[in-house]
Design a protein around this motif. Structure first.
Motif, mmCIF file in Angstrom:
data_model
loop_
_atom_site.group_PDB
_atom_site.id
_atom_site.type_symbol
_atom_site.label_atom_id
_atom_site.label_comp_id
_atom_site.label_asym_id
_atom_site.label_seq_id
_atom_site.Cartn_x
_atom_site.Cartn_y
_atom_site.Cartn_z
ATOM 1 N N GLU A 274 0.799 -1.053 0.042
ATOM 2 C CA GLU A 274 -0.152 0.313 0.079
ATOM 3 C C GLU A 274 0.903 0.958 0.017
ATOM 4 O OE1 GLU A 274 -3.115 -0.193 2.961
ATOM 5 O OE2 GLU A 274 -4.293 -1.697 2.418
ATOM 6 N N ARG A 275 1.670 1.131 0.564
ATOM 7 C CA ARG A 275 2.768 2.425 0.888
ATOM 8 C C ARG A 275 2.846 2.419 -0.351
ATOM 9 N NH1 ARG A 275 8.124 2.063 4.024
ATOM 10 N NH2 ARG A 275 8.845 4.366 4.458
ATOM 11 N N GLY A 281 6.814 7.439 -5.641
ATOM 12 C CA GLY A 281 8.401 7.715 -5.227
ATOM 13 C C GLY A 281 9.025 7.294 -4.868
ATOM 14 N N LEU A 282 8.229 5.771 -4.212
ATOM 15 C CA LEU A 282 9.746 4.973 -3.195
ATOM 16 C C LEU A 282 10.297 4.035 -4.468
ATOM 17 C CD1 LEU A 282 7.143 4.620 -0.528
ATOM 18 C CD2 LEU A 282 9.388 5.691 -0.109
ATOM 19 N N LEU A 283 9.253 4.390 -5.373
ATOM 20 C CA LEU A 283 9.750 2.194 -6.425
ATOM 21 C C LEU A 283 11.723 2.656 -6.417
ATOM 22 C CD1 LEU A 283 7.157 3.366 -9.505
ATOM 23 C CD2 LEU A 283 8.213 1.209 -8.000
ATOM 24 N N PRO A 284 11.978 3.773 -6.555
ATOM 25 C CA PRO A 284 14.100 3.226 -6.873
ATOM 26 C C PRO A 284 14.306 2.801 -5.592
ATOM 27 C CG PRO A 284 13.561 5.832 -7.537
ATOM 28 C CD PRO A 284 12.124 5.209 -6.984
ATOM 29 N N SER A 285 14.070 3.395 -4.291
ATOM 30 C CA SER A 285 13.989 2.584 -2.993
ATOM 31 C C SER A 285 13.772 1.104 -2.985
ATOM 32 C CB SER A 285 13.689 3.377 -1.091
ATOM 33 O OG SER A 285 12.628 3.879 -1.829
ATOM 34 N N ALA A 286 12.493 1.488 -2.990
ATOM 35 C CA ALA A 286 11.666 -0.276 -3.160
ATOM 36 C C ALA A 286 12.416 -1.327 -3.808
ATOM 37 C CB ALA A 286 9.789 -0.156 -3.988
ATOM 38 N N THR A 287 12.918 -1.050 -5.720
ATOM 39 C CA THR A 287 13.891 -1.913 -6.292
ATOM 40 C C THR A 287 15.005 -2.208 -5.671
ATOM 41 O OG1 THR A 287 12.779 -0.549 -8.366
ATOM 42 C CG2 THR A 287 14.865 -1.950 -8.473
ATOM 43 N N GLU A 288 15.588 -1.308 -5.302
ATOM 44 C CA GLU A 288 17.125 -1.396 -4.343
ATOM 45 C C GLU A 288 16.934 -2.732 -3.592
ATOM 46 O OE1 GLU A 288 18.754 0.492 -6.127
ATOM 47 O OE2 GLU A 288 20.205 -0.973 -5.807
ATOM 48 N N GLU A 289 15.453 -2.572 -2.710
ATOM 49 C CA GLU A 289 14.949 -3.336 -1.117
ATOM 50 C C GLU A 289 14.611 -4.505 -1.984
ATOM 51 O OE1 GLU A 289 16.004 -3.070 1.114
ATOM 52 O OE2 GLU A 289 14.005 -3.553 2.811
ATOM 53 N N MET A 290 14.064 -4.569 -3.225
ATOM 54 C CA MET A 290 13.564 -5.887 -3.430
ATOM 55 C C MET A 290 14.657 -6.833 -4.136
ATOM 56 S SD MET A 290 10.496 -4.953 -5.755
ATOM 57 C CE MET A 290 8.586 -4.026 -5.775
ATOM 58 N N ASP A 342 11.391 -3.281 4.360
ATOM 59 C CA ASP A 342 11.269 -1.825 4.045
ATOM 60 C C ASP A 342 11.472 -0.948 2.578
ATOM 61 O OD1 ASP A 342 10.998 0.878 4.066
ATOM 62 O OD2 ASP A 342 12.909 0.935 6.065
ATOM 63 N N VAL A 343 10.496 -1.095 1.884
ATOM 64 C CA VAL A 343 10.412 -0.128 0.513
ATOM 65 C C VAL A 343 10.928 1.459 0.746
ATOM 66 C CG1 VAL A 343 8.259 -1.384 -0.234
ATOM 67 C CG2 VAL A 343 8.514 0.463 0.284
ATOM 68 N N SER A 346 16.882 2.947 3.363
ATOM 69 C CA SER A 346 17.629 4.374 2.774
ATOM 70 C C SER A 346 18.851 4.612 4.249
ATOM 71 C CB SER A 346 17.343 5.813 2.698
ATOM 72 O OG SER A 346 18.601 6.927 2.242
ATOM 73 N N PRO A 347 19.794 4.166 4.098
ATOM 74 C CA PRO A 347 20.846 3.980 2.850
ATOM 75 C C PRO A 347 20.930 2.189 3.279
ATOM 76 C CG PRO A 347 22.352 3.748 4.712
ATOM 77 C CD PRO A 347 21.430 4.251 5.734
ATOM 78 N N ASN A 348 20.959 2.012 1.542
ATOM 79 C CA ASN A 348 20.604 0.257 1.232
ATOM 80 C C ASN A 348 22.123 -0.273 0.588
ATOM 81 O OD1 ASN A 348 20.157 -1.701 0.710
ATOM 82 N ND2 ASN A 348 17.749 -1.621 0.002
#
Ligand code: HEM
Length: 411
Positions: A274-275, A281-290, A342-343, A346-348
């Motif tokens: 949902e977040r 705008g969270l797509l870049p950090s969500a991608t990195e987290e995936m 955590d989508v 940061s940092p990751n």
């Protein structure tokens, strides 16, 4: 993975079945990090090796690429497969060290840089759209891995190479026979000879491609590789075919596994889904987290060429070290709450793409593929749930989900 002792946990990393049970795997790796971060493993069928499980040590070894080399043992294979590899049946970037590695990598490097990625963006978005449509059409139920995740990255990478779409199904079968090497369901047959046969079939296809692109260059990546010159000489047939093979294979299963594992993580963490849906705008950090969460490449190896030490443990010249990326990416010393998905993390500083001179050539492409896919999928997905258990590929190299049955409604 048995976690009776750290020693068992280290030995289990040579068993492909270990990677089919994520929670047992991570329990074993946590134990290794805590009790035996540099562990010696000597099991039947494999040459012995050290297991390196802490983030800091994996990075330091990759940085010291003149002390710890890729040749002769870049990947954990059985002794019989090591011998074939040393005989030179395939010779890719991961088998090379500098200075040769640097020169050969430069042939394809620009194709994965920011300019080319900007040019690829429209094609990637179009393919993401097409495969999200495929998912919508297959609904209300599908096996997300088999029907969506395995095909999309293959289409992207083969488009970049410049192959015709009519050849894509054949490449899908061949890459899976090679990379699903230890998993009975994906194998062509039981024996090493069957995997070698899959490799030879792939090389036959690629040798024809080299001839065609030398006669008529078409401005694609395959043409750039076929017509590259090093000191005025073209690459040999084995080197050219190996180059295509590493791009086709490395660019495929890794990203499929990330997309499938990424969706699985979003299913298990609906708050994060949902977040992300509410804040693209969270797509870049969500991608990195995936990518961190899934860590599809389970390990690469290095070999010490001089006597040295790692974390105070003596390592002799000629001994190999297995760099455990799944372990480095859950290291409590580096990541706050490493077992939380955590989508917005940061940092990751994950090591899923490796580090140093061999850092993944296709990292920018992989990130683009993952984020394009979820940018397209999430706004169209009204509801989704798992309808059966997620199953993992048995492998010690590149792996992830093999099946992810889901029920959903989409716009
Ligand atoms: C190397 C991971 C996607 C091409 C690597 C390495 C890792 C890795 C761990 C070894 C790095 C090292 O030794 O330090 C991944 C992951 C991916 C992914 C997790 C997806 C999420 C791709 C894609 C391509 C690609 C899309 C496209 C061509 C390569 C190549 C190498 C490589 C050619 C060898 C680089 C060298 O040895 O210089 N990748 N990769 N990878 N990757 Fe990827």
């Amino acid at each position: 993975m048995t976690t009776r002792t750290a020693h068992h946990a280290a030995r289990a990393l040579a068993d492909p079945a270990t990677y089919t049970d994520e929670s047992a795997l991570h329990a074993g790796l946590a134990r290794l990090r805590a009790e035996a971060p540099v562990s010696w493993v000597d099991v039947p069928d494999y040459r012995p090796f050290w297991v390196i499980s802490r983030h800091q040590d994996v990075m330091a070894i990759e940085r010291a690429n003149m002390t710890f080399t890729n040749w002769p043992r870049p990947v954990l294979f059985t002794e019989a497969a090591d011998q074939l590899s040393e005989a030179g049946i395939i010779r890719t970037l991961i088998h090379m060290d500098d200075p040769q590695h640097r020169v050969v990598r430069a042939i394809a490097a620009d194709w994965f840089g920011p300019k080319e990625m900007r040019a690829m963006r429209a094609r990637i978005d179009e393919l993401a759209h097409r495969f999200v449509d495929t998912m919508a059409a297959a609904g209300p139920e599908c096996d997300f891995v088999r029907e969506v995740a395995v095909n999309y990255p293959l289409y992207v990478i083969l488009s970049l190479l410049g192959l015709p779409e009519s050849d894509f199904p054949r490449m899908l079968t061949l890459t899976q026979e090679l990379f699903g090497g230890d998993d009975a369901e994906l194998q062509r047959g039981e024996a090493l000879e069957d995997q070698t046969a899959a490799l030879l079939d792939m090389f036959e296809y690629f040798n024809a491609l080299t001839r065609a692109r030398r006669e008529h260059p078409t401005g694609d990546l395959a043409s750039a590789i076929a017509n590259a010159r090093i000191d005025g000489e073209p690459l040999s047939d084995v080197e050219t075919a190996s180059y295509y093979a590493i791009i086709a294979t490395a660019g495929h299963d890794t990203t499929s596994a990330t997309i499938a594992g990424g969706l699985h993580a979003l299913l298990q963490h609906p708050d994060q889904r949902e977040r992300l849906r509410d804040d693209p705008g969270l797509l870049p950090s969500a991608t990195e987290e995936m990518i961190r969460w899934v860590t599809p490449v389970k390990a690469f190896m290095r070999t010490a060429i001089v006597d040295t030490t790692v974390r105070g443990v003596p390592v002799a010249a000629g001994e190999s070290l297995l760099l455990s990326y799944p372990s480095a990416n859950r290291d409590e010393e580096i990541f706050v709450d490493p077992f939380r998905f955590d989508v917005g993390r940061s940092p990751n500083k994950h090591l899923a793409f490796g580090f140093g001179v061999h850092f993944c050539l296709g990292a920018a492409l992989a990130r683009l593929e993952v984020s394009s896919f979820f940018r397209e999928l999430l706004p169209r997905l009204d509801a989704i749930e798992a309808t059966g258990s997620a199953e993992y590929i048995a492998t010690t190299f590149v792996g992830g989900l093999k099946h992810l049955p889901v029920r959903y409604s989409m716009r």
